[in-house]
Design a protein around this motif. Structure first.
Motif, PDB file in Angstrom:
ATOM      1  N   PRO A 125      21.957  43.481  32.943  1.00 29.44           N
ATOM      2  CA  PRO A 125      20.885  42.484  32.777  1.00 29.44           C
ATOM      3  C   PRO A 125      20.963  41.358  33.806  1.00 29.44           C
ATOM      4  CG  PRO A 125      21.808  43.070  30.653  1.00 29.44           C
ATOM      5  CD  PRO A 125      22.691  43.691  31.680  1.00 29.44           C
ATOM      6  N   THR A 126      22.173  40.910  34.108  1.00 27.53           N
ATOM      7  CA  THR A 126      22.317  39.851  35.111  1.00 27.53           C
ATOM      8  C   THR A 126      21.830  40.333  36.476  1.00 27.53           C
ATOM      9  OG1 THR A 126      24.261  39.017  33.934  1.00 27.53           O
ATOM     10  CG2 THR A 126      23.932  38.229  36.166  1.00 27.53           C
ATOM     11  N   TYR A 127      22.183  41.569  36.823  1.00 29.38           N
ATOM     12  CA  TYR A 127      21.729  42.123  38.106  1.00 29.38           C
ATOM     13  C   TYR A 127      20.201  42.186  38.163  1.00 29.38           C
ATOM     14  CZ  TYR A 127      21.008  45.414  41.905  1.00 29.38           C
ATOM     15  OH  TYR A 127      20.571  46.009  43.065  1.00 29.38           O
ATOM     16  N   LEU A 128      19.573  42.623  37.050  1.00 24.01           N
ATOM     17  CA  LEU A 128      18.109  42.736  37.022  1.00 24.01           C
ATOM     18  C   LEU A 128      17.445  41.367  37.171  1.00 24.01           C
ATOM     19  CD1 LEU A 128      17.703  45.393  34.187  1.00 24.01           C
ATOM     20  CD2 LEU A 128      17.522  45.740  36.657  1.00 24.01           C
ATOM     21  N   VAL A 129      18.055  40.352  36.523  1.00 22.42           N
ATOM     22  CA  VAL A 129      17.496  38.997  36.647  1.00 22.42           C
ATOM     23  C   VAL A 129      17.584  38.507  38.092  1.00 22.42           C
ATOM     24  CG1 VAL A 129      17.859  36.580  36.005  1.00 22.42           C
ATOM     25  CG2 VAL A 129      17.935  38.357  34.248  1.00 22.42           C
ATOM     26  N   ILE A 130      18.747  38.720  38.701  1.00 23.64           N
ATOM     27  CA  ILE A 130      18.925  38.265  40.089  1.00 23.64           C
ATOM     28  C   ILE A 130      17.992  39.022  41.036  1.00 23.64           C
ATOM     29  CG2 ILE A 130      20.590  38.299  41.997  1.00 23.64           C
ATOM     30  CD1 ILE A 130      22.731  37.569  39.974  1.00 23.64           C
ATOM     31  N   ARG A 131      17.823  40.299  40.772  1.00 24.90           N
ATOM     32  CA  ARG A 131      16.888  41.084  41.604  1.00 24.90           C
ATOM     33  C   ARG A 131      15.464  40.575  41.448  1.00 24.90           C
ATOM     34  NH1 ARG A 131      15.230  46.838  39.552  1.00 24.90           N
ATOM     35  NH2 ARG A 131      14.101  45.371  38.216  1.00 24.90           N
ATOM     36  N   ASP A 132      15.026  40.338  40.196  1.00 23.91           N
ATOM     37  CA  ASP A 132      13.656  39.888  39.958  1.00 23.91           C
ATOM     38  C   ASP A 132      13.403  38.488  40.511  1.00 23.91           C
ATOM     39  OD1 ASP A 132      13.224  42.267  38.744  1.00 23.91           O
ATOM     40  OD2 ASP A 132      13.403  41.512  36.684  1.00 23.91           O
ATOM     41  N   THR A 138      21.285  37.325  49.272  1.00 23.79           N
ATOM     42  CA  THR A 138      21.222  35.915  49.667  1.00 23.79           C
ATOM     43  C   THR A 138      22.471  35.206  49.152  1.00 23.79           C
ATOM     44  OG1 THR A 138      20.127  35.102  47.670  1.00 23.79           O
ATOM     45  CG2 THR A 138      18.696  35.948  49.416  1.00 23.79           C
ATOM     46  N   ILE A 139      22.734  34.035  49.684  1.00 24.22           N
ATOM     47  CA  ILE A 139      23.884  33.246  49.263  1.00 24.22           C
ATOM     48  C   ILE A 139      23.774  32.842  47.789  1.00 24.22           C
ATOM     49  CG2 ILE A 139      22.768  31.166  50.123  1.00 24.22           C
ATOM     50  CD1 ILE A 139      25.438  29.917  50.578  1.00 24.22           C
ATOM     51  N   TRP A 140      22.525  32.713  47.295  1.00 30.29           N
ATOM     52  CA  TRP A 140      22.326  32.219  45.930  1.00 30.29           C
ATOM     53  C   TRP A 140      22.764  33.237  44.882  1.00 30.29           C
ATOM     54  CZ3 TRP A 140      22.273  27.506  46.783  1.00 30.29           C
ATOM     55  CH2 TRP A 140      21.599  26.973  47.877  1.00 30.29           C
ATOM     56  N   ALA A 141      22.784  34.520  45.251  1.00 26.74           N
ATOM     57  CA  ALA A 141      23.291  35.528  44.319  1.00 26.74           C
ATOM     58  C   ALA A 141      24.794  35.354  44.093  1.00 26.74           C
ATOM     59  CB  ALA A 141      23.007  36.921  44.854  1.00 26.74           C
ATOM     60  N   ILE A 142      25.465  34.745  45.045  1.00 29.79           N
ATOM     61  CA  ILE A 142      26.909  34.507  44.922  1.00 29.79           C
ATOM     62  C   ILE A 142      27.179  33.170  44.248  1.00 29.79           C
ATOM     63  CG2 ILE A 142      29.071  34.362  46.220  1.00 29.79           C
ATOM     64  CD1 ILE A 142      27.661  37.059  46.376  1.00 29.79           C
ATOM     65  N   VAL A 143      26.337  32.176  44.561  1.00 33.15           N
ATOM     66  CA  VAL A 143      26.625  30.801  44.130  1.00 33.15           C
ATOM     67  C   VAL A 143      26.126  30.501  42.722  1.00 33.15           C
ATOM     68  CG1 VAL A 143      26.088  28.377  44.598  1.00 33.15           C
ATOM     69  CG2 VAL A 143      26.693  29.911  46.473  1.00 33.15           C
ATOM     70  N   LEU A 144      24.872  30.855  42.426  1.00 33.45           N
ATOM     71  CA  LEU A 144      24.236  30.362  41.203  1.00 33.45           C
ATOM     72  C   LEU A 144      24.681  31.004  39.888  1.00 33.45           C
ATOM     73  CD1 LEU A 144      20.564  29.683  42.369  1.00 33.45           C
ATOM     74  CD2 LEU A 144      22.480  28.103  42.139  1.00 33.45           C
ATOM     75  N   PRO A 145      24.906  32.335  39.815  1.00 33.92           N
ATOM     76  CA  PRO A 145      25.206  32.926  38.499  1.00 33.92           C
ATOM     77  C   PRO A 145      26.402  32.307  37.780  1.00 33.92           C
ATOM     78  CG  PRO A 145      24.676  34.646  40.064  1.00 33.92           C
ATOM     79  CD  PRO A 145      24.780  33.373  40.851  1.00 33.92           C
ATOM     80  N   ASP A 211      31.243  39.884  42.805  1.00 34.62           N
ATOM     81  CA  ASP A 211      29.817  39.553  42.869  1.00 34.62           C
ATOM     82  C   ASP A 211      29.232  39.942  44.218  1.00 34.62           C
ATOM     83  OD1 ASP A 211      29.851  38.627  40.336  1.00 34.62           O
ATOM     84  OD2 ASP A 211      29.774  36.491  40.834  1.00 34.62           O
ATOM     85  N   ALA A 212      29.992  39.695  45.289  1.00 34.00           N
ATOM     86  CA  ALA A 212      29.507  40.060  46.626  1.00 34.00           C
ATOM     87  C   ALA A 212      29.341  41.579  46.738  1.00 34.00           C
ATOM     88  CB  ALA A 212      30.481  39.550  47.682  1.00 34.00           C
ATOM     89  N   MET A 213      30.255  42.317  46.118  1.00 33.31           N
ATOM     90  CA  MET A 213      30.188  43.777  46.170  1.00 33.31           C
ATOM     91  C   MET A 213      28.952  44.292  45.427  1.00 33.31           C
ATOM     92  SD  MET A 213      33.469  46.183  45.493  1.00 33.31           S
ATOM     93  CE  MET A 213      33.535  45.830  43.744  1.00 33.31           C
ATOM     94  N   ILE A 214      28.545  43.562  44.369  1.00 35.45           N
ATOM     95  CA  ILE A 214      27.408  43.997  43.564  1.00 35.45           C
ATOM     96  C   ILE A 214      26.077  43.560  44.182  1.00 35.45           C
ATOM     97  CG2 ILE A 214      26.280  43.754  41.301  1.00 35.45           C
ATOM     98  CD1 ILE A 214      28.821  45.390  41.217  1.00 35.45           C
ATOM     99  N   TYR A 215      26.019  42.313  44.656  1.00 32.73           N
ATOM    100  CA  TYR A 215      24.733  41.723  45.029  1.00 32.73           C
ATOM    101  C   TYR A 215      24.437  41.747  46.524  1.00 32.73           C
ATOM    102  CZ  TYR A 215      25.209  39.886  40.298  1.00 32.73           C
ATOM    103  OH  TYR A 215      25.376  39.779  38.948  1.00 32.73           O
TER     104      TYR A 215
END
Length: 291
Positions: A125-132, A138-145, A211-215
């Motif tokens: 679910p977290t991945y889907l939210v970040i994708r949507d 982007t850097i924000w996928a690493i920083v914000l979650p 997180d970097a490996m995922i996003y």
């Protein structure tokens, strides 16, 4: 002051125990540091050697000859610094608000925050939210979650509650606004907890790679930890890949050198950073952890 025999014995036992603990902590660090400069075959056969011909910089040369290392280093620095600024800012503001007894709904906010410590949406679910949200690659996928840490907020709140209320009351009598009180009185008194939170946040993000490996798919955005992992995997010997035994042995030696050298390189920023934060570390941890 003359210590009694019992006190001297207690001090001796304490010193011996502390010495053992220091050795236990330092021994692996020294081993990794020395191993990064030794020929792998010497390290395996002899342990350590004082012969200058057994020492080499080949591991470091191979790492820095790969241009992705420097890029990964600056990416990690950018991610860790941005994450630290965002996390500390959010934690300090939230902690200060929750330390105020007049805050309406303070208990409900705390319950809401505490629930998130035990339950979360999970990886998919977290991945889907970040994708949507368009944050992939982007850097924000690493920083914000992970920017909001409830544990950091609790530490900050506990620290702020220990500051005497009389200081704020005196400032209000002098006509200071709430923002002025926070900016000119509370923040200068909060350096210990701010530095502690910054140290925790920076170290956590610097060592993170999952997180970097995922996003992240773009290798240009890979942090240092992911780059070093890729280099180690590239130099690992895969069964069936090499039929020449000599070439296999050589590759294993290179992999061993790179492994220790990469650990030293990845640890350097934290080792350099810690002495500057040590001044505030003990006070911040002790005050922030006591209610």
């Amino acid at each position: 002051m003359n210590n009694s025999k019992g006190d001297r014995m207690l001090l001796l036992i304490n010193n011996v125990l502390l010495g053992i603990i220091v050795l236990v902590v330092l021994a692996p660090l020294l081993y990794v540091l020395l191993a990064s400069f030794l020929q792998p075959n010497v390290l395996i056969s002899k342990g350590f050697s004082f012969n200058a011909t057994d020492w080499t910089l080949e591991g470091y040369k191979r790492i820095f000859s790969d241009g992705t290392i420097l890029r990964g280093f600056f990416n990690s620095l950018l991610y860790a610094t941005t994450f630290t600024i965002v996390t500390v800012t959010v934690s300090v503001l939230a902690g200060y608000s929750l330390s105020n007894d007049d805050l309406v709904g303070k208990k409900a906010f705390m319950i809401f925050f505490l629930i998130t410590m035990f339950f979360n949406g999970g990886l998919i679910p977290t991945y889907l939210v970040i994708r949507d949200l368009g944050m992939l690659n982007t850097i924000w996928a690493i920083v914000l979650p992970n920017a909001i840490s409830v544990w950091f907020i609790i530490l900050a709140r506990t620290y702020f509650k220990a500051i005497p209320k009389e200081l704020k009351e005196a400032a209000r009598i002098d006509g200071a606004s709430e923002f002025g009180i926070f900016l000119k009185i509370i923040l200068p008194l909060s350096k210990p907890i701010i530095f502690v939170l910054a140290l925790y946040a920076f170290i956590g993000q610097w060592n993170a790679y999952f997180d970097a490996m995922i996003y992240l798919d773009d290798r240009e955005l890979f942090p240092l930890q992911l780059v070093l992992r890729s280099i180690l995997i590239q130099n690992e010997v895969q069964p069936g890949m090499i039929s020449d035994q000599l070439a296999m042995a050589e590759l294993q030696k290179i992999s061993e050198m790179i492994k220790y050298s990469s650990i030293v390189i990845a640890s350097l920023p934290l080792l350099i950073m810690y002495p500057f934060f040590q001044k505030y570390f003990e006070k911040g941890v002790m005050v922030g952890s006591l209610k």
